[in-house]
Design an enzyme around this catalytic site. Structure first.
Site, PDB file in Angstrom:
ATOM      1  N   LYS A 135     -23.792  21.386  16.622  1.00 18.90           N
ATOM      2  CA  LYS A 135     -23.181  21.597  17.942  1.00 18.90           C
ATOM      3  C   LYS A 135     -24.234  21.405  19.025  1.00 18.90           C
ATOM      4  O   LYS A 135     -25.243  22.104  19.062  1.00 18.90           O
ATOM      5  CB  LYS A 135     -22.584  23.001  18.021  1.00 18.90           C
ATOM      6  CG  LYS A 135     -21.860  23.268  19.334  1.00 18.90           C
ATOM      7  CD  LYS A 135     -21.073  24.560  19.271  1.00 18.90           C
ATOM      8  CE  LYS A 135     -21.870  25.792  19.562  1.00 18.90           C
ATOM      9  NZ  LYS A 135     -22.371  25.906  20.943  1.00 18.90           N
ATOM     10  N   ASP A 164     -20.258  20.187  22.691  1.00 11.00           N
ATOM     11  CA  ASP A 164     -19.660  21.411  23.251  1.00 11.00           C
ATOM     12  C   ASP A 164     -19.935  21.468  24.756  1.00 11.00           C
ATOM     13  O   ASP A 164     -20.735  22.271  25.217  1.00 11.00           O
ATOM     14  CB  ASP A 164     -20.273  22.608  22.509  1.00 11.00           C
ATOM     15  CG  ASP A 164     -19.737  23.956  22.982  1.00 11.00           C
ATOM     16  OD1 ASP A 164     -18.640  23.992  23.567  1.00 11.00           O
ATOM     17  OD2 ASP A 164     -20.435  24.967  22.766  1.00 11.00           O
ATOM     18  N   LYS A 183     -17.276  21.599  27.044  1.00 16.70           N
ATOM     19  CA  LYS A 183     -16.148  22.334  27.647  1.00 16.70           C
ATOM     20  C   LYS A 183     -15.746  21.748  28.996  1.00 16.70           C
ATOM     21  O   LYS A 183     -15.832  22.412  30.041  1.00 16.70           O
ATOM     22  CB  LYS A 183     -16.497  23.821  27.823  1.00 16.70           C
ATOM     23  CG  LYS A 183     -16.868  24.538  26.532  1.00 16.70           C
ATOM     24  CD  LYS A 183     -17.065  26.031  26.761  1.00 16.70           C
ATOM     25  CE  LYS A 183     -17.474  26.779  25.516  1.00 16.70           C
ATOM     26  NZ  LYS A 183     -18.855  26.516  25.072  1.00 16.70           N
ATOM     27  N   ASP A 215     -11.916  19.870  34.725  1.00 19.86           N
ATOM     28  CA  ASP A 215     -11.995  19.175  36.006  1.00 19.86           C
ATOM     29  C   ASP A 215     -10.631  18.531  36.267  1.00 19.86           C
ATOM     30  O   ASP A 215      -9.674  18.801  35.542  1.00 19.86           O
ATOM     31  CB  ASP A 215     -13.117  18.107  35.922  1.00 19.86           C
ATOM     32  CG  ASP A 215     -13.798  17.877  37.270  1.00 19.86           C
ATOM     33  OD1 ASP A 215     -13.073  17.657  38.263  1.00 19.86           O
ATOM     34  OD2 ASP A 215     -15.037  17.915  37.327  1.00 19.86           O
ATOM     35  N   THR A 266     -14.893  34.249  24.884  1.00 17.63           N
ATOM     36  CA  THR A 266     -14.967  35.610  24.325  1.00 17.63           C
ATOM     37  C   THR A 266     -15.809  36.536  25.199  1.00 17.63           C
ATOM     38  O   THR A 266     -15.782  37.753  25.025  1.00 17.63           O
ATOM     39  CB  THR A 266     -15.518  35.607  22.880  1.00 17.63           C
ATOM     40  OG1 THR A 266     -16.647  34.765  22.842  1.00 17.63           O
ATOM     41  CG2 THR A 266     -14.479  35.131  21.897  1.00 17.63           C
ATOM     42  N   ARG A 284     -27.744  31.828  14.755  1.00 21.78           N
ATOM     43  CA  ARG A 284     -28.852  32.688  14.326  1.00 21.78           C
ATOM     44  C   ARG A 284     -28.841  33.159  12.875  1.00 21.78           C
ATOM     45  O   ARG A 284     -29.919  33.314  12.298  1.00 21.78           O
ATOM     46  CB  ARG A 284     -28.975  33.866  15.302  1.00 21.78           C
ATOM     47  CG  ARG A 284     -29.527  33.393  16.645  1.00 21.78           C
ATOM     48  CD  ARG A 284     -29.252  34.361  17.751  1.00 21.78           C
ATOM     49  NE  ARG A 284     -27.822  34.440  18.040  1.00 21.78           N
ATOM     50  CZ  ARG A 284     -27.301  35.245  18.947  1.00 21.78           C
ATOM     51  NH1 ARG A 284     -28.078  36.045  19.635  1.00 21.78           N
ATOM     52  NH2 ARG A 284     -25.999  35.253  19.157  1.00 21.78           N
TER      53      ARG A 284
HETATM   54  O1  C5P Z   1     -26.289  32.464  16.938  1.00 22.67           O
HETATM   55  P1  C5P Z   1     -24.803  32.574  16.873  1.00 22.67           P
HETATM   56  O2  C5P Z   1     -24.266  32.346  15.462  1.00 22.67           O
HETATM   57  O3  C5P Z   1     -24.267  33.811  17.515  1.00 22.67           O
HETATM   58  O4  C5P Z   1     -24.315  31.310  17.728  1.00 22.67           O
HETATM   59  C1  C5P Z   1     -22.966  31.056  17.962  1.00 22.67           C
HETATM   60  C2  C5P Z   1     -22.795  29.833  18.817  1.00 22.67           C
HETATM   61  O5  C5P Z   1     -21.422  29.750  19.178  1.00 22.67           O
HETATM   62  C3  C5P Z   1     -23.576  29.834  20.120  1.00 22.67           C
HETATM   63  O6  C5P Z   1     -23.874  28.458  20.435  1.00 22.67           O
HETATM   64  C4  C5P Z   1     -22.597  30.396  21.110  1.00 22.67           C
HETATM   65  O7  C5P Z   1     -22.827  29.956  22.410  1.00 22.67           O
HETATM   66  C5  C5P Z   1     -21.297  29.831  20.585  1.00 22.67           C
HETATM   67  N1  C5P Z   1     -20.103  30.576  20.968  1.00 22.67           N
HETATM   68  C6  C5P Z   1     -19.931  31.932  20.694  1.00 22.67           C
HETATM   69  N2  C5P Z   1     -18.780  32.559  21.070  1.00 22.67           N
HETATM   70  C7  C5P Z   1     -17.827  31.874  21.688  1.00 22.67           C
HETATM   71  C8  C5P Z   1     -17.969  30.523  21.953  1.00 22.67           C
HETATM   72  C9  C5P Z   1     -19.146  29.898  21.571  1.00 22.67           C
HETATM   73  O8  C5P Z   1     -20.794  32.570  20.107  1.00 22.67           O
HETATM   74  N3  C5P Z   1     -16.714  32.473  22.007  1.00 22.67           N
END
Ligand code: C5P
Length: 245
Positions: free
Chosen positions: A36, A63, A65, A68, A127, A218
């Site tokens: 991503k 990603d 998003k 517009d 979220t 992570r």
């Molecule tokens: O490190 P982690 O597993 O939390 O990363 C999740 C990824 O998904 C990040 O790039 C975060 O910005 C993205 N994301 C999220 N929640 C959302 C939409 C996107 O954690 N609702």
């Protein structure tokens, strides 16, 4: 078998620069099918970073998003198609005209260019938004009302799926049916820390609830052996899909 699970694991390339992104792709591509690329990395590196992932045999979820006027989103989407990304997304709050025009122009472009149409996903309500966030911009509905409503709007506009939290998967499945992709971040295997994610689900539970693919950052990047961590998530996905023979 492994390939099917690998195509459902999306690693979030949440890094600031090209060489860090390339190190992660080299390290993980054996166990991760999609990477991503978000606003930070794309703003810094541009299309080069997309090509780098593809050169290593990976696919890209762009990603950005888009949100517009319909013409602008449709034209940006065509540029995403030209980059050969596997998935891109827009905000469903842009409305049905924006989404329909995007679907129509992307279909026309991909047919005439003879290229695969990317999967088009819509973001419903971020979220990070709460009822208060919605209220202050004039939306007096709950998040639980807005998510299925916007998912249905995306589906009726010809979109292939949504990005949704694991907790919203069942709600979206109910209104959009089985044939609709649901990509879920906020996934935490039992071996990983929660970090700043509050409403999390394990890969097993997310897939069992009906998620199509998982965005994971992570839990992989902070692991002592990231490739092994990705491998463990693949095993969970295979188990949940019943393809671990
Ligand atoms: O490190 P982690 O597993 O939390 O990363 C999740 C990824 O998904 C990040 O790039 C975060 O910005 C993205 N994301 C999220 N929640 C959302 C939409 C996107 O954690 N609702």
């Amino acid at each position: 078998m492994r390939q099917e699970a690998r195509d459902r694991l999306i690693f979030a390339l949440d890094v600031a620069g090209f060489s860090a992104a390339e190190e992660w792709v080299e390290k993980l591509h054996k166990n991760v099918g999609l990477f991503k690329v978000g606003k930070q990395l794309f703003t810094r590196c541009g299309p080069e970073v997309v090509r780098m992932v593809q050169d290593h045999g990976g696919e890209v979820f762009l990603d950005l998003k888009y949100h517009d006027i319909p013409n602008t989103v449709a034209k940006a989407a065509i540029e995403a198609c030209k980059l050969g990304v596997k998935i891109f997304n827009v905000h469903a709050l842009g409305g049905s005209e924006m989404m329909r025009k995007t679907v129509e122009e992307v279909d026309n472009y991909c047919t005439s260019a003879g290229v695969n149409r990317p999967m088009m996903l819509a973001v419903t309500i971020l979220t990070s938004s709460t009822e208060e966030t919605l209220h202050e911009v004039g939306i007096d509905h709950t998040v639980a009302e807005m998510v299925p409503r916007l998912a249905k709007l995306a589906k009726d506009s010809g979109f292939d799926g949504v990005v949704a939290s694991p907790k919203e998967v069942a709600l979206v499945r109910e209104v959009c049916g089985a044939d609709f992709a649901i990509v879920t971040p906020g996934v935490r295997p039992t071996f990983a820390a929660l970090d700043d994610q509050k409403r999390v689900t394990t890969p097993t539970d997310a897939i069992a609830a009906g998620a199509t693919a998982l965005v994971v950052g992570r839990p992989i990047s902070a692991a002592s052996d990231p490739l092994e961590a990705a491998g463990k998530i693949l095993l969970e996905i295979e188990d949940a899909l019943g393809i671990n023979d």
